[in-house]
Design an enzyme around this catalytic site. Structure first.
Site, PDB file in Angstrom:
ATOM      1  N   CYS A  95      73.370 -80.076 -41.548  1.00 46.98           N
ATOM      2  CA  CYS A  95      73.548 -81.128 -42.554  1.00 46.98           C
ATOM      3  C   CYS A  95      74.834 -80.931 -43.356  1.00 46.98           C
ATOM      4  CB  CYS A  95      72.306 -81.243 -43.438  1.00 46.98           C
ATOM      5  SG  CYS A  95      72.258 -82.848 -44.283  1.00 46.98           S
ATOM      6  N   HIS A 202      68.005 -81.838 -39.697  1.00 49.34           N
ATOM      7  CA  HIS A 202      67.436 -80.613 -40.261  1.00 49.34           C
ATOM      8  C   HIS A 202      66.443 -79.963 -39.289  1.00 49.34           C
ATOM      9  CE1 HIS A 202      68.989 -80.616 -44.412  1.00 49.34           C
ATOM     10  NE2 HIS A 202      68.999 -81.937 -44.291  1.00 49.34           N
ATOM     11  N   GLU A 204      65.569 -76.996 -39.108  1.00 47.64           N
ATOM     12  CA  GLU A 204      64.799 -75.909 -39.757  1.00 47.64           C
ATOM     13  C   GLU A 204      63.458 -76.394 -40.306  1.00 47.64           C
ATOM     14  OE1 GLU A 204      67.160 -77.547 -41.177  1.00 47.64           O
ATOM     15  OE2 GLU A 204      66.702 -77.858 -43.299  1.00 47.64           O
TER      16      GLU A 204
END
Ligand code: MN
Length: 230
Positions: A95, A202, A204
């Site tokens: 990001c 994202h 994660e």
């Protein structure tokens, strides 16, 4: 020995830490007051995390009215990115991270997608964090494609999306690795690197379900290879 992975500090760092841990890395959250080169010397890999916008002055533009910057992060992360690229330390940028990486390497950003392009996609879906907002087309033969898997259906990959900016002009030495259907660049990577990939989404946020575990595994493997070869 587990490869030591530096993670730049951000407001929601837990998901990054858990993703690295699950991929077999030893996470270390860095501090913006660290000396970038000294911090890097101890690391086997680097994660650039999400957050506010990069100062447009760093790529020669005046700030758009929607642009919200984080000077203390720019001051740490821009030289950190440059040093990691120069030393070919495995790097995963996420990001804001991909935006930092692109600017640090000489590229530019789109400052505000809604006012810059006519799109039927919504790139700013805040919750839930792992909601898939839109698909991206992953370019064949890229490090990103290899990390996500080789099956044909992975060429189109659903991703989450919490950004109002994106990579503009891709930095020299980098290529586009994924785009959305409205032409927004969703991933870049450096050619001739051990591993240097940046994604606009994202990954994660998906450690519980593992959709992007391959991306973290491949990154940590590159960091491990660096440990072995010294
Ligand atoms: Mn998006």
């Amino acid at each position: 020995m587990k490869p030591l992975i530096g993670i730049t500090p951000c407001s929601r760092v837990d998901d990054y830490v858990e993703s690295i841990r699950r991929a077999g890395g030893e996470p270390r959250v860095l501090d913006n007051s660290d000396d970038p080169e000294r911090a890097l010397r101890e690391l086997d890999g680097l994660v650039l995390t999400g957050g506010l916008d990069v100062d447009p002055l760093l790529y020669g533009e005046t700030p758009h009215e929607t642009t919200a910057t984080a000077p203390e992060r720019d001051q740490f992360e821009i030289p950190l990115s440059r040093a990691a690229v120069a030393l070919d330390i495995p790097l995963l940028a996420i990001c804001r991270g991909v935006q930092v990486l692109n600017v640090a390497s000489g590229g530019t950003l789109v400052q505000d997608i809604p006012s810059a392009i006519a799109s039927d996609l919504n790139h700013s879906i805040e919750v839930p964090k792992d909601h898939c907002a839109h698909p991206v087309r992953v370019e064949r033969g890229t490090q990103l494609a290899k990390a996500l898997g080789s099956s044909a259906d992975l060429e189109t990959c659903p991703v989450n999306s919490r950004h109002h900016q994106s990579v503009g002009r891709v930095a020299p030495g980098f290529i586009t690795a994924a785009v959305s259907s409205d032409g927004i660049i969703e991933a870049i990577e450096r050619t001739n690197a051990s591993f240097c990939v940046g994604v606009q989404w994202h990954p994660e946020n998906f450690w519980r379900t593992g959709e992007f575990s391959g991306l973290f595994s491949r990154f940590v493997e590159a960091a491990r290879a660096r440990v072995k070869t010294g």
